[in-house]
Design a protein around this motif. Structure first.
Motif, PDB file in Angstrom:
ATOM      1  N   LYS A 139      30.259  45.093  37.310  1.00  0.00           N
ATOM      2  CA  LYS A 139      31.417  44.765  36.600  1.00  0.00           C
ATOM      3  C   LYS A 139      32.847  44.327  37.435  1.00  0.00           C
ATOM      4  CE  LYS A 139      30.072  46.695  32.156  1.00  0.00           C
ATOM      5  NZ  LYS A 139      30.186  47.811  31.162  1.00  0.00           N
ATOM      6  N   LEU A 140      32.673  45.092  38.546  1.00  0.00           N
ATOM      7  CA  LEU A 140      33.887  45.029  39.438  1.00  0.00           C
ATOM      8  C   LEU A 140      33.791  43.616  40.083  1.00  0.00           C
ATOM      9  CD1 LEU A 140      33.908  48.399  41.142  1.00  0.00           C
ATOM     10  CD2 LEU A 140      35.771  47.439  39.629  1.00  0.00           C
ATOM     11  N   GLN A 141      32.580  43.225  40.359  1.00  0.00           N
ATOM     12  CA  GLN A 141      32.508  41.927  40.899  1.00  0.00           C
ATOM     13  C   GLN A 141      32.801  40.710  39.937  1.00  0.00           C
ATOM     14  OE1 GLN A 141      28.297  41.572  42.124  1.00  0.00           O
ATOM     15  NE2 GLN A 141      28.616  42.639  44.328  1.00  0.00           N
ATOM     16  N   GLN A 142      32.626  41.020  38.607  1.00  0.00           N
ATOM     17  CA  GLN A 142      32.854  39.873  37.403  1.00  0.00           C
ATOM     18  C   GLN A 142      34.535  40.237  37.445  1.00  0.00           C
ATOM     19  OE1 GLN A 142      31.023  40.998  33.635  1.00  0.00           O
ATOM     20  NE2 GLN A 142      28.958  41.634  34.683  1.00  0.00           N
ATOM     21  N   LEU A 143      34.981  41.275  37.482  1.00  0.00           N
ATOM     22  CA  LEU A 143      36.388  41.308  37.329  1.00  0.00           C
ATOM     23  C   LEU A 143      37.246  40.449  38.584  1.00  0.00           C
ATOM     24  CD1 LEU A 143      38.828  42.648  36.050  1.00  0.00           C
ATOM     25  CD2 LEU A 143      38.772  44.581  37.618  1.00  0.00           C
ATOM     26  N   ASP A 144      36.685  40.771  39.687  1.00  0.00           N
ATOM     27  CA  ASP A 144      37.114  40.260  41.001  1.00  0.00           C
ATOM     28  C   ASP A 144      37.212  38.365  40.551  1.00  0.00           C
ATOM     29  OD1 ASP A 144      37.957  42.235  42.265  1.00  0.00           O
ATOM     30  OD2 ASP A 144      36.179  42.141  43.610  1.00  0.00           O
ATOM     31  N   SER A 145      36.011  38.122  40.115  1.00  0.00           N
ATOM     32  CA  SER A 145      35.681  36.695  39.724  1.00  0.00           C
ATOM     33  C   SER A 145      36.613  36.381  38.689  1.00  0.00           C
ATOM     34  CB  SER A 145      34.118  36.241  39.233  1.00  0.00           C
ATOM     35  OG  SER A 145      34.055  34.962  38.916  1.00  0.00           O
ATOM     36  N   LEU A 146      36.761  36.888  37.420  1.00  0.00           N
ATOM     37  CA  LEU A 146      37.687  36.620  36.573  1.00  0.00           C
ATOM     38  C   LEU A 146      39.144  36.352  37.356  1.00  0.00           C
ATOM     39  CD1 LEU A 146      36.822  38.886  33.489  1.00  0.00           C
ATOM     40  CD2 LEU A 146      37.063  36.217  33.668  1.00  0.00           C
TER      41      LEU A 146
END
Length: 138
Positions: free
Chosen positions: A20-27
């Motif tokens: 989810k932290l990777q998704q957050l960075d992507s967002l």
């Protein structure tokens, strides 16, 4: 749920949080690319969001989700640590903490303890049986 699955929950939740932290960075990267629309011709009375606002809302929602997951992870690790800490055998405790609380690979656990991987697996099996006895008594 068996003992191994119970102990593994923290490792899986930790991986979910990292994802989810990777998704957050992507967002966040995508949100920086979104441009605001400043059209004066818009007369619609609906309260539709701009692309920038949509991106920010998604980021905030995901941040809240991650915060909840982290709270759950801390509580879960506390419970698992308490169960592991109730073992009398120090090598069992160390092995289980390194694996299930620290998230170390079997090779790293073996290297840090000074055993080969097969010995670690054998000790692990015995430690799981001891945890199972403790969980049955609770």
């Amino acid at each position: 749920m068996n003992v191994k699955e119970y102990l593994s929950q923290a490792m899986w939740l930790d991986r979910i949080i990292n994802n989810k932290l990777q998704q957050l960075d992507s967002l966040k990267c995508l949100a920086q690319k979104v441009t605001a629309s400043y059209s004066l011709d818009k007369v619609s009375s609906s309260k539709s969001r701009s692309p920038m606002e949509n991106s920010i809302v998604k980021i905030i929602d995901l941040e809240h989700e991650i915060d909840e997951d982290i709270d759950n992870l801390v509580e879960l690790k506390r419970k698992i640590s308490k169960d592991i800490g109730s073992l009398d055998n120090m090598s069992y405790r160390l092995l289980l903490e390194m694996r299930y609380i620290g998230g170390q690979s079997w090779e790293d656990v073996a290297s840090n303890i000074g055993y080969d991987v097969r010995t670690v697996f054998r000790i692990h099996g015995k430690a799981l049986k001891e945890i199972e006895k403790i969980k049955m008594c609770q």
